[in-house]
Design an enzyme around this catalytic site. Sequence first.
Site, PDB file in Angstrom:
ATOM      1  CG  ASP A 224      36.322  73.593  15.265  1.00 18.13           C
ATOM      2  OD1 ASP A 224      37.237  73.205  16.476  1.00 18.13           O
ATOM      3  OD2 ASP A 224      37.144  74.639  14.698  1.00 18.13           O
ATOM      4  CG  ASP A 379      37.294  81.257  20.962  1.00 16.66           C
ATOM      5  OD1 ASP A 379      37.816  80.313  20.635  1.00 16.66           O
ATOM      6  OD2 ASP A 379      36.189  81.150  21.506  1.00 16.66           O
TER       7      ASP A 379
HETATM    8  O1  1PR Z   1      31.810  79.350  23.754  1.00 14.71           O
HETATM    9  O2  1PR Z   1      31.567  77.674  25.459  1.00 14.71           O
HETATM   10  O3  1PR Z   1      30.188  77.784  23.814  1.00 14.71           O
HETATM   11  O4  1PR Z   1      32.343  77.181  23.291  1.00 14.71           O
HETATM   12  C1  1PR Z   1      32.549  77.381  21.975  1.00 14.71           C
HETATM   13  C2  1PR Z   1      33.658  76.506  21.305  1.00 14.71           C
HETATM   14  O5  1PR Z   1      33.530  76.714  20.053  1.00 14.71           O
HETATM   15  C3  1PR Z   1      34.845  77.443  21.688  1.00 14.71           C
HETATM   16  O6  1PR Z   1      35.908  76.703  22.431  1.00 14.71           O
HETATM   17  C4  1PR Z   1      35.447  77.903  20.497  1.00 14.71           C
HETATM   18  O7  1PR Z   1      36.846  78.100  20.588  1.00 14.71           O
HETATM   19  C5  1PR Z   1      34.995  77.090  19.557  1.00 14.71           C
HETATM   20  N1  1PR Z   1      34.570  77.802  18.195  1.00 14.71           N
HETATM   21  C6  1PR Z   1      33.546  78.768  18.231  1.00 14.71           C
HETATM   22  N2  1PR Z   1      33.455  78.987  16.930  1.00 14.71           N
HETATM   23  C7  1PR Z   1      34.473  78.637  16.262  1.00 14.71           C
HETATM   24  C8  1PR Z   1      34.622  78.734  14.869  1.00 14.71           C
HETATM   25  O8  1PR Z   1      35.783  78.156  14.343  1.00 14.71           O
HETATM   26  N3  1PR Z   1      33.838  79.249  14.109  1.00 14.71           N
HETATM   27  N4  1PR Z   1      36.301  77.179  16.768  1.00 14.71           N
HETATM   28  C9  1PR Z   1      35.117  77.669  17.100  1.00 14.71           C
HETATM   29  C10 1PR Z   1      37.284  77.415  17.542  1.00 14.71           C
HETATM   30  C11 1PR Z   1      39.448  76.823  17.007  1.00 14.71           C
HETATM   31  C12 1PR Z   1      40.260  75.706  17.179  1.00 14.71           C
HETATM   32  C13 1PR Z   1      40.733  75.247  15.880  1.00 14.71           C
HETATM   33  C14 1PR Z   1      42.217  75.816  16.073  1.00 14.71           C
HETATM   34  C15 1PR Z   1      43.043  74.805  15.159  1.00 14.71           C
HETATM   35  N5  1PR Z   1      38.063  76.720  16.687  1.00 14.71           N
HETATM   36  O9  1PR Z   1      39.377  74.982  17.868  1.00 14.71           O
HETATM   37  O10 1PR Z   1      40.619  73.972  16.016  1.00 14.71           O
HETATM   38  O11 1PR Z   1      42.229  77.234  15.566  1.00 14.71           O
HETATM   39  O12 1PR Z   1      42.743  75.024  13.874  1.00 14.71           O
HETATM   40  P1  1PR Z   1      44.070  75.150  12.779  1.00 14.71           P
HETATM   41  O13 1PR Z   1      45.041  74.080  13.269  1.00 14.71           O
HETATM   42  O14 1PR Z   1      43.406  74.749  11.660  1.00 14.71           O
HETATM   43  O15 1PR Z   1      44.738  76.449  12.727  1.00 14.71           O
HETATM   44  P2  1PR Z   1      31.358  78.137  24.176  1.00 14.71           P
END
Ligand code: 1PR
Length: 524
Positions: A224, A379
């Site tokens: 991320d 998400d």
């Molecule tokens: O909506 O098309 O602009 O895409 C934004 C992207 O950013 C989406 O894929 C969304 O999942 C991601 N995203 C947005 N905000 C966050 C955040 O964390 N605040 N991250 C985010 C998503 C989730 C996973 C993470 C897993 C594994 N993060 O990518 O890596 O949950 O984590 P873990 O193994 O530590 O539990 P758009």
Amino acid sequence: MISILDYGAGNVRSVINALESVGETVQLITSGEDIERAERLVFPGVGSFGSMMNILHEKQFAAPLTSYLHSNRPFLGICLGLHALFESSEEAPDVPGLGIFKGKTKRFEIDLNVPHIGWNGIKAHKSSRLFNSFGGDEKFYFVHSYYVQPEADQIVLTTTDYGHEFVSSVTEGNIFATQFHPEKSGKAGLKMLENFLDQSREEIVPASCPQTTKLAKRIIACLDVRGNDQGDLIVTKGDQYDVREEGSVRNLGKPVQLAGQYYQEGADEITFLNITGFRDFPLKDMPMIEVLQKTSEHVFVPLTIGGGIRDYRDKTGRHYSALEVASEYFRSGADKISIGSDAVLIVEEVLKTGKSTGLSSIEQISRVYGNQAVVISIDPRRVYVKSADQVSHHTIKTSIPGPNGEQYCWYQCTIKGGREGRDLDAVQLAKTCEQLGAGEILLNCIDKDGTNSGFDLELVNAVRDAVGIPVIASSGAGNAAHFHEVFTETDAEAALAAGIFHRREVPIDAVKEFLRDKVEIREI
Ligand code: 1PR
């Protein structure tokens, strides 16, 4: 010097990088004369058969390419570069191929997911220099819905099993063509490229190819990425999507360096999510493009990038399509793009109007780059209900009751990184996106993200059962056993984790060590 036939689609950058990394100088073909002059030629095909053949004709590449192939100079075709050698393809029945070999390209009609995505083995049918120093148990990266069916058995170099046995590479004289992508197949793929380049290498049959090849479950490292308060691009990680700790964005390292480290440790894919992409326009400042370019110079497994892939209008009123944004990413080294927020909005519109426009990001990008290039990142968050008929959404009976003892829940889609919940469930989203042309689902779970408590198996099963495209389970991995659990208790094709890798709690090689002999994996 080696020439690359770039007909304008897909990820040619990866092929250039892979060839350069094994010491070759690369020249891009820009005209038919360049093909005539080429001494060695690589044709990496990506996209769809019909548009590839049309472009070859429009650019007047088809005739010189055919005569090059008849001249027995070294040629390596990859994926569609293999299909092009045959007479026709079910992908575009009215468009003839080059017809160098008799036979056609057929679509998989099997009970397994199509596209066939991931790392699978090969069975050698004859000796070749491409196999030099191979043991036989190497796996290569495949991503395709069609396979070739040659009339002549003599040209079959390898076969692979997926639903049934299919031809995964062919050769005749100095022509080699593979269904898999050597440029995305880690060290084995680079070795194969070296073997192709060095004509003096001994032809061998690998010592022990498997009787039946198996598709490996993929382990994906997710980064991320966002700018921190000082403006530096960093890898961060949230707890249930909250990436701030004592007011500052958690900083877990540098994107390019971490991606390189995970590649060396055996990650089967790397995913970058630009988590603030929903509010920043990715082509305005180009840090993610630079991250991709640099990463693809030394990481030879598939790269996915997500965040901000949508149509956009800038302050001057100029309109950028999601396809333009995606194209820039593909040119910079991405193999797949992932769409989050925009997918939710698209599906809401399709469900409201009862029809698709053909113009959505999902449809446009999959049309040009193929379904396999479009990942939908979901998400979702659990919403508990007392009974299944309380809402019109896809509910499940859960073994994890809600705060008031509720036995049912549905998974609410969110946009803008979980900030906004919508009246749409994850199962419906996944199904509709598949119909629109998506090739894979990246299934996050806000409740589980960063908790180290294991994947949400109920969510994975609900979505897995609803679609015929691969599902990547994400969020919650806390130890190696969680990967075993998700691969044995669900049919997820891949599992993604972030926190445990970044914090070095469980490195990728330790996950693979744990899974060895229990679950089919790719050894590095
Ligand atoms: O909506 O098309 O602009 O895409 C934004 C992207 O950013 C989406 O894929 C969304 O999942 C991601 N995203 C947005 N905000 C966050 C955040 O964390 N605040 N991250 C985010 C998503 C989730 C996973 C993470 C897993 C594994 N993060 O990518 O890596 O949950 O984590 P873990 O193994 O530590 O539990 P758009």
